[in-house]
Design an enzyme around this catalytic site. Structure first.
Site, mmCIF file in Angstrom:
data_model
loop_
_atom_site.group_PDB
_atom_site.id
_atom_site.type_symbol
_atom_site.label_atom_id
_atom_site.label_comp_id
_atom_site.label_asym_id
_atom_site.label_seq_id
_atom_site.Cartn_x
_atom_site.Cartn_y
_atom_site.Cartn_z
ATOM 1 N N SER A 36 0.832 -1.198 0.000
ATOM 2 C CA SER A 36 0.000 0.000 0.000
ATOM 3 C C SER A 36 0.877 1.263 0.000
ATOM 4 C CB SER A 36 -0.948 -0.031 1.200
ATOM 5 O OG SER A 36 -1.889 1.010 1.131
ATOM 6 N N ASP A 49 -8.812 -4.427 -6.316
ATOM 7 C CA ASP A 49 -8.220 -3.488 -5.359
ATOM 8 C C ASP A 49 -8.381 -2.052 -5.852
ATOM 9 O OD1 ASP A 49 -6.661 -2.020 -3.639
ATOM 10 O OD2 ASP A 49 -4.970 -3.391 -3.676
#
Length: 609
Positions: free
Chosen positions: A186, A238
């Site tokens: 991330s 995602d």
């Protein structure tokens, strides 16, 4: 180097699923004990206990900074990676805006020095994420390239710390002949990628694994130039890898279009979306953004919506000048779930294929998995499965098989736009430059909606659903409606019975008569509502169960569910009453089916003659 040549760079031999899973453990370990306990609620603390150092603040100083008294974060690193205390060169859990935790370790198994950077886990990290302006990326070999401002400052902080404390020099002295590997998830993935770009000149053989990196990270040229030494991994839908200013404007435009085109009440649309998020496993996975636009487009004529759409389109045109599109870094492996590869609570099956960075900046895919696919534990599970199979990712498609190979916008300010390239191979679509309100069309829907079929109303349906409500959706209305109908019928019967009882009672006062009447209405209404509600509940349960078991919703389910309801409802009265109840249910269902399918039945009888 041309865009086509840059996009044709093949993945390097070290970009294997086994290597990805191996270094994903380091990236996941950087989140420390809170995330480990969250994903291992029952056994997490027991696993960490043997790696903790109680009262470490009283022990001799080591290279671990800002951990708690028992060094729980460091214990998590040891647990997930299998490292011992000597292998951990440096760990810093100091966390401020633009300053994120990271650690450096020696990986003896792969003969590498690993720099693992933590992802978003605090409000300070979120502010770093939201500092999404572009900043010049000053690096040799990259001219005119820009990067995400907040993440670039975080990468510069890590680089400055490594250099000032001579951490990498110390690590390579202890592990000579090792290579440098940078990893993260991330926010940590974006920081790792930019750190790799900044350190490339000093460590030419370094490699980077970026797991679920932010989408708006690098300009197109910098993203393509990093393909030799950065490997990004993305799971499913995602949203973080697809998140950028461009995709947000695209989502805003499509949401406004959906509101304009939908005749369905907004509470029903929101309720369907909430159900899909909570119970998405019952719905087949398809692209939700296609559904947002609706199959049939009907302009409601809302001037406010039309004005908002026009403002969004104008703002997107300004973005071409003020905010060039940003892309994920390096080679990009897309891990996908096999269609229909799991039951609701089963373990999914995965496969992987190489994708292009520009494929992830076009739009945000709305799905129940858009958030869960970003969780590091889910990505690690998928990579573990692929690693166990020694899965070889599919090669990306050839240029002839794709319709959009070039980026949305070239930072060299050319006059050719992506709108002219997006539909080069689609001859059946009429190209236009403006929509019904004079607004410029989205580059992802660069045609006039009036050319779409308009026979049906434009409703918004749950993802994967048909054009009518299924049994589960109808069950709530059926049960609730049955309870109200039963209560009303019982109440009417109570009024009639009560009136007959008190009609000849001359010795009762008006207040007593009124109380008696209310008692009759309440008791008869409640009893009738309960009986009818139970019947509706049993019928709905049987109907939904048959639909899930057979995979179809037809009149056979209706007849079978009604018959089973009658049998079960009267089963307490013995076999005879149970059979009578089943017969009544069968008769009612058969009459209902014949009435609803009368045209079909008549045509069948005509053909049989």
């Amino acid at each position: 180097m041309s865009t086509t040549e840059e996009c044709s760079v093949k993945p390097k031999p070290w970009m294997t699923t086994k290597m990805m899973f191996h270094y994903m453990r380091y990236a996941s370990a950087s989140y420390g004990w809170p995330f480990y306990i969250f994903t291992n609620l029952c056994t997490g603390m027991c696993h960490l206990c043997k790696h903790m150092r109680c009262c470490s603040c009283c022990l001799p100083a080591n290279q671990v900074y800002f951990d708690n008294c028992c060094q729980c974060n460091t214990a998590t690193i040891k647990r997930l990676t299998g490292l011992d205390q000597f292998d951990l060169v440096y760990a810093d859990y100091h966390n401020r805006i633009f300053e994120i935790p990271f650690y450096v370790a020696i990986d003896k198994e792969k003969q590498s020095v690993v720099v693992a950077i933590r992802g978003t886990l605090s409000l300070k990290d979120a502010i770093t994420d939201l500092s999404a302006d572009s900043e010049c990326l000053e690096c040799e070999g990259l001219i005119g390239c820009v990067a995400h401002k907040g993440i670039l400052q975080a990468a510069q902080y890590v680089k400055r710390t490594l250099e000032e404390k001579h951490i990498l020099e110390d690590a390579f002295d202890r592990a000579q002949g090792s290579k440098l590997v940078i990893t993260g998830h991330s926010l940590g993935a974006g920081t790792a990628a930019l750190l790799a770009v900044l350190l490339k000149q000093s460590y030419p053989d370094l490699i980077c694994f970026a797991y679920a990196p932010p989408g708006g990270l690098l300009s197109f040229e910098a993203s393509q130039a990093s393909q030799d030494y950065i490997c990004s991994v993305v799971l499913g839908k995602d949203m973080i890898t697809r998140l950028s200013i461009w995709s947000m404007y695209d989502l805003k435009e499509k949401t406004l279009t959906a509101i304009r085109n939908s005749h369905s009440p907004k509470f029903r649309t929101l309720a369907s979306g909430a159900w899909e998020v909570l119970c998405g496993c019952f719905i087949s996975d398809s692209t939700a953004t296609e559904r947002l636009l609706g199959r049939g487009v009907t302009n409601i004529g809302n001037n406010d919506i039309e004005e908002a759409l026009q403002n969004v389109s104008m703002a997107r045109e300004q973005l071409k000048i003020t905010h060039p599109p940003m892309y994920p870094p390096g080679q990009l492996l897309h891990v996908l779930e096999v269609e229909g590869g799991r039951a609701c609570c089963g373990t999914p099956s995965f496969y992987a294929e190489w994708s292009r960075a520009e494929d992830f900046v076009k739009e945000i895919i709305l799905s129940p998995d858009m958030v869960t696919d970003h969780i590091p534990d889910n990505l690690m599970t998928a990579l573990e499965q692929l690693s166990d199979k020694d899965f070889t990712p599919r090669q990306r498609k050839s240029q002839e098989e794709v319709t959009a190979l070039t980026p949305l916008y070239s930072s060299s300010l050319t006059t050719v736009t992506s709108q002219e390239k997006m539909f080069d191979n689609i001859n059946d679509v009429k190209k236009i430059t403006s929509g019904p309100a004079g607004s410029i069309m989205s580059p992802y829907m660069n045609f006039d909606p009036k050319y779409l079929p308009t026979k049906d109303d434009g409703f918004i349906f749950p993802e994967g659903a048909g054009r009518q409500r299924g049994r589960f959706e109808m069950a709530f209305a059926q049960i609730g409606g049955s309870i109200f109908a039963g209560g009303a019928a019982g109440g009417m019967n109570g009024i009639y019975t009560g009136y007959r009882e008190i009609k000849g009672a001359t010795d009762m006062s008006t207040a007593v008569k009124r109380t008696q009447m209310l008692n009759f209405i309440g008791k008869r209404g409640a009893a009738s509502a309960q009986s009818v509600g139970v019947i509706a509940l049993l019928y709905s349960l049987f109907g939904v169960g048959l639909q899930l078991a057979r995979g179809e919703d037809d009149e056979y389910n209706t007849i079978t569910a009604a018959t089973a309801t009658g049998l079960l409802y009267k089963s307490a009265g013995g076999l005879r009453k149970s059979l009578i109840g089943g017969g009544v249910g069968l008769g009612i269902a058969a009459a209902y089916v014949l009435f609803m399918k009368s045209d079909t039945f008549k045509s069948y009888m005509t053909r049989s003659r």
